[in-house]
Every structure is written in C-alpha cells, then in structure tokens.
Enzyme design. Structure first.
Site, PDB file in Angstrom:
ATOM      1  N   ASN A  95     -39.676 -13.947  -6.277  1.00  0.00           N
ATOM      2  CA  ASN A  95     -40.313 -15.206  -6.612  1.00  0.00           C
ATOM      3  C   ASN A  95     -40.123 -16.329  -5.603  1.00  0.00           C
ATOM      4  O   ASN A  95     -41.082 -16.858  -5.078  1.00  0.00           O
ATOM      5  CB  ASN A  95     -39.816 -15.695  -7.978  1.00  0.00           C
ATOM      6  N   CYS A  96     -38.918 -16.736  -5.310  1.00  0.00           N
ATOM      7  CA  CYS A  96     -38.646 -18.040  -4.717  1.00  0.00           C
ATOM      8  C   CYS A  96     -38.984 -18.125  -3.223  1.00  0.00           C
ATOM      9  O   CYS A  96     -39.176 -17.120  -2.555  1.00  0.00           O
ATOM     10  CB  CYS A  96     -37.184 -18.397  -4.938  1.00  0.00           C
ATOM     11  N   THR A  97     -39.024 -19.377  -2.722  1.00  0.00           N
ATOM     12  CA  THR A  97     -39.273 -19.660  -1.312  1.00  0.00           C
ATOM     13  C   THR A  97     -38.283 -20.726  -0.859  1.00  0.00           C
ATOM     14  O   THR A  97     -38.068 -21.711  -1.567  1.00  0.00           O
ATOM     15  CB  THR A  97     -40.701 -20.188  -1.090  1.00  0.00           C
TER      16      THR A  97
ATOM     17  N   GLU B  17     -32.768 -16.216  -2.931  1.00  0.00           N
ATOM     18  CA  GLU B  17     -34.045 -15.608  -2.594  1.00  0.00           C
ATOM     19  C   GLU B  17     -33.947 -14.120  -2.923  1.00  0.00           C
ATOM     20  O   GLU B  17     -33.133 -13.406  -2.322  1.00  0.00           O
ATOM     21  CB  GLU B  17     -34.353 -15.756  -1.098  1.00  0.00           C
TER      22      GLU B  17
END
Length: 475
Positions: A5-7, A97
């Site tokens: 998902n994350c950035t 991350e």
C-alpha cells in the site's frame, strides 16, 4: 492488513529548503476505511510481556521509554499499528513500506509467522532511541533475534541523518543512510542497491547476511557487487506497474531534466534534486496522482486515454488513511524542532496540519475514530466525509478544493512562524504546555475551515441536482 500500500519520501538536510530532515509516508489500507488517531504516549518505565494482537509475536519489553507521538489504529483488536511519530529526542520513525522478497531467498530463510511485524515495530523501538542510528540498530537486532513475518522498509531520522532499513527473508536486513544532499522515493518495492560493508558511516546490516548470500549462492552479480535489490528483490512485471511508476513520478518532480521509463526497474535509490525540496514539495508528491501526465486517473483536461489513466497505481487513491511528514528542523531550538504534518482522509482533498511534537496531548477530535461515522467529533471521519462529498463531483469542486488546501497551508506556515516567535519568550518548563495549546488552536482553525467548505459544497450539490423541474408561469 496493509499489504502493498504505502508510499514514502526521505529528504536529507542539505536537500531541503530550510535545512530540515524529512521522512514522510502515506499510510494506506485496503477497504478504504481504517480509522486512525493522533496521540501522545507519555514517558514511562516499561516492564511487560508484550504480545501482538495481530500475529502473536511475543517479547519481554523492559526499559525507560521517552515520550513519543503516534498515529495508531483506533481499533486495537488486530494490533497497535502506531505507524509513525517523533519522540522527545527529536528522533522520527515511520513503519512501514510493505515490500516483497523473491522465493529463492525465502526458500533458505522463510518469513517467521510470529516474528516482529509492522504492527509492533514503532512501539518496540521509538520510545527507546536517542538517534536515528540507534533506531536502525535496535530494530535490526530485534529482527535478527525474533525474525519477521513481512518484508518491509522502515525510515528513521534525527536532525542530522536519514536512514532507510529494509528487511529481506526471515532474519536478513540492510540499512542505508540517505546522503545529506539527496532524497529517496520508496514505493512497495526494495530500493536499496549496492552495499559497502566497509563503510560503517553509511551502511548497517544483519550480522549474518554476507554468509547467508555466499552459502546459498544468491548473488547474481558477475563482478561481486552486493546489490541488495538484485539479490533479494522480486523485480517482476507487477512491480513495473504497481511500484516503479511512483518512483518515476517523484524523480520526475525533483529531477525534471532526467528522462526515465515509468516501468524501469533500474531507477536509483537516491538522487540529488535539481532544486531544494520544501515541505510543500513533499506534500505535492504524497498527494499526487501522476498530475500533468497521461497517467492521471483524475485528469481534469483528459490528456490521456482511459487505458493510460488506469495503467499505474496512483499515490492518492481511495485507500488513503493518514499521511505524515516528520520534519526535524535545524534552525530553531531543539524544543521546537519536531513537527509532524498530519493529513487524514483522501490526501488530494485534505490539508496537512502541523503539530509540534514537544507536547503532552493532542486535540480531542484527533483522539476519536470509532466505527460510527461522526465528522463532528472525529478528525478522521471529518476528512473521510469530505472525500465522499468531493469525489463524485471532482471536476466541479477541484479548484475550490485546491484553493482551500492552499489557504490551509499558508495559515499553517504563518502559525509556525508565529508560534516559534512567541516561544522565544518562554522558559523551557512552560514550552510543552504552550505548544500543546497552540497545536489545538491550529487544528481547530483548520477543522472550522473544513466544516465551512463542506457546508458550501453540500449547498452547491443541492442546487445542482439532476432532478429539477421549473414550473411555467401558467401553473
């Protein structure tokens, strides 16, 4: 729970406009709902048998812990998920991350089902460290001892250094220091490249990793270079469409003169930006959706076709939960140095609110986010509701939304200058209470702006209903 998902973006002090270090990350989650809070954990002595409610990881946690901020999940029935924050020593940590290790390496060192995972990392590390390096070492030691059930990237920073740690397989990890004059973009893919085992200033790693790679003949390099990404990473077709385009877009923003393929697997971990990077630049990246390119799924001017607009995974998207920019400043006294810029909801519509982290409490509406939608009492639900209002009429409202976000940012910048100036007149023992009060004033003002905007948008929608009928003069 937070798979793929994350950035994140990491910025060294000489690459930033004001000499700050910044580590920043969008926390996303499947399903579009994952109620988030913003809290302060008091300094205390820890002596507990910690058990993760997420995967059953256990360890005895003992020691004196300092004060630290966090953005945990409101419902702790499946774990803490503290995610990111700054402690009283102005050390920042963001975890994690989600990444992936190739099956060849996993075959020799499988993931540990009940190892230390994302849900526990911040709680077990951030209260006990005084520098970013200490954070890397503590987490690395825990991974080697207990193993991990996930492949992750974790960021640490203080006012001098920025570090990125990546796990691989059950017990392997490396960490690289981001050069002071550089930045790094980190999507859900391994990004660290060549490791210099003789350079202790810029690299740390698991005590077993070299022997592990040699023993099982895992290094594909012809010249003996230890490229962590090549050895442990996946580099599959999915990465080219889900992950690398986000690196491409970030490097396009900060190094526009460099031409790269969005699907390239060889983009560098760090670059020196062509211009200094500001907080606003970091916000622009973290709230972006390939703006100005044919890949923008929300393109106002429709410069791309539908196929291009759906080609790559956007940064701003429906699963956004909270985004934090952890800024450690170098141009103010240490008591004022830490600021956590927090954005809840859908990042492209919501503003970043600046919170000093030398505090003893957070605004009440940032401490409430249960399963009942309640925008009056919950900041999380306030900004999630804004998302619901805007998204169906994106092209109609976007200019108004952008003006609102710009106004909130200008207000925030002015507030920081004002608070910094007032703080000069106070003794150190009064600062924490003062900053706590000032945070509440800032947040309340932006909350009021948001409610006013939402009221205006709802009124516009009601006046533009499809189901209208104008009666004639003869009726």
């Amino acid at each position: 729970m937070k798979k793929d998902n994350c950035t994140a973006i990491l910025v060294g002090k000489d690459a930033s406009l004001d000499g700050s270090t910044m580590i920043a990350r969008d926390e996303d989650g499947y399903g579009g709902i994952n109620e988030k809070l913003f809290v302060v954990n008091e300094a205390r002595h820890y002596d507990e048998n910690y058990i993760s409610k997420y995967n059953g990881f256990q360890m005895h946690l003992k020691g004196d812990g300092c004060r630290w901020t966090a953005s945990p999940t409101a419902d702790e029935s499946e774990g803490r998920w503290d995610e990111q924050g700054i402690n009283e020593y102005n050390v920042a940590m963001s975890a994690t991350e989600t990444e992936a290790t190739n099956p060849r390496c996993l075959g020799h060192d499988p993931l540990v089902k009940d190892g230390i995972n994302e849900d526990s990392m911040v709680y077990l590390v951030l209260p006990f460290i005084k520098t970013a390096r200490e954070g890397v070492k503590r987490l690395g030691q825990l991974i080697e001892k207990y193993g991990t059930g996930e492949t992750n990237g974790i960021a640490f920073s203080d006012n001098k250094e920025v570090w990125y740690l990546e796990t691989a397989a059950g017990h392997q990890w490396v960490a690289a220091r981001v050069p002071d004059d550089s930045y790094a973009i980190c999507p859900n893919i391994m990004v660290i490249q060549n490791i210099d085992f003789s350079d202790e200033d810029n690299f740390m790693y698991a005590s077993t990793i070299r022997n592990f790679v040699d023993k099982y003949h895992l290094n594909p390099s012809q010249d003996g270079i230890f490229n962590f990404r090549d050895i442990f990473g996946t580099k599959d077709e999915a990465d080219s469409y889900y992950n690398t385009p986000r690196t491409w877009y970030g490097q396009k923003l900060f190094n526009p003169s460099i031409e790269q393929d969005p699907t390239s697997q060889e983009m560098p971990f760090t670059r020196v930006p062509e211009k200094k990077i500001s907080v606003e630049d970091v916000q622009k990246f973290l709230t972006s959706h390939y703006n100005g390119t044919q890949y923008d799924p929300m393109d106002t001017f429709a410069s791309g076709n539908e196929k291009d607009q759906k080609k790559f995974r956007s940064i701003a998207l429906d699963r956004n939960q909270e985004s934090s920019i952890l800024q450690i400043r170098n141009d103010v006294p240490k008591e004022l140095a830490g600021i956590q810029w927090l954005n809840m909801g859908f990042y492209a519509y919501s503003p970043y609110v600046p919170f000093y982290t030398n505090i003893n409490n957070t605004p009440q509406n940032y401490q409430v986010a249960d399963h009942t939608v309640n925008p009056e009492e919950s900041a999380y639900w306030l900004y999630k509701t804004l998302q619901v209002i805007v998204e169906p009429r994106y092209h109609q409202y976007i200019y108004q939304i952008n003006n609102y976000r710009d106004e909130c940012q200008s207000f925030s910048v002015s507030r920081i200058s004002e608070i910094d100036e007032k703080a000069k007149e106070l003794s150190i023992d009064k600062l924490t209470s003062f900053l706590t009060e000032q945070n509440e004033i800032t947040a309340n003002k932006i909350t009021a702006k948001t409610k006013h905007l939402m009221s205006d948008l709802v009124r516009q929608a009601l006046n533009n209903s499809k189901y209208q009928f104008e009666r004639g003069d003869n009726l």
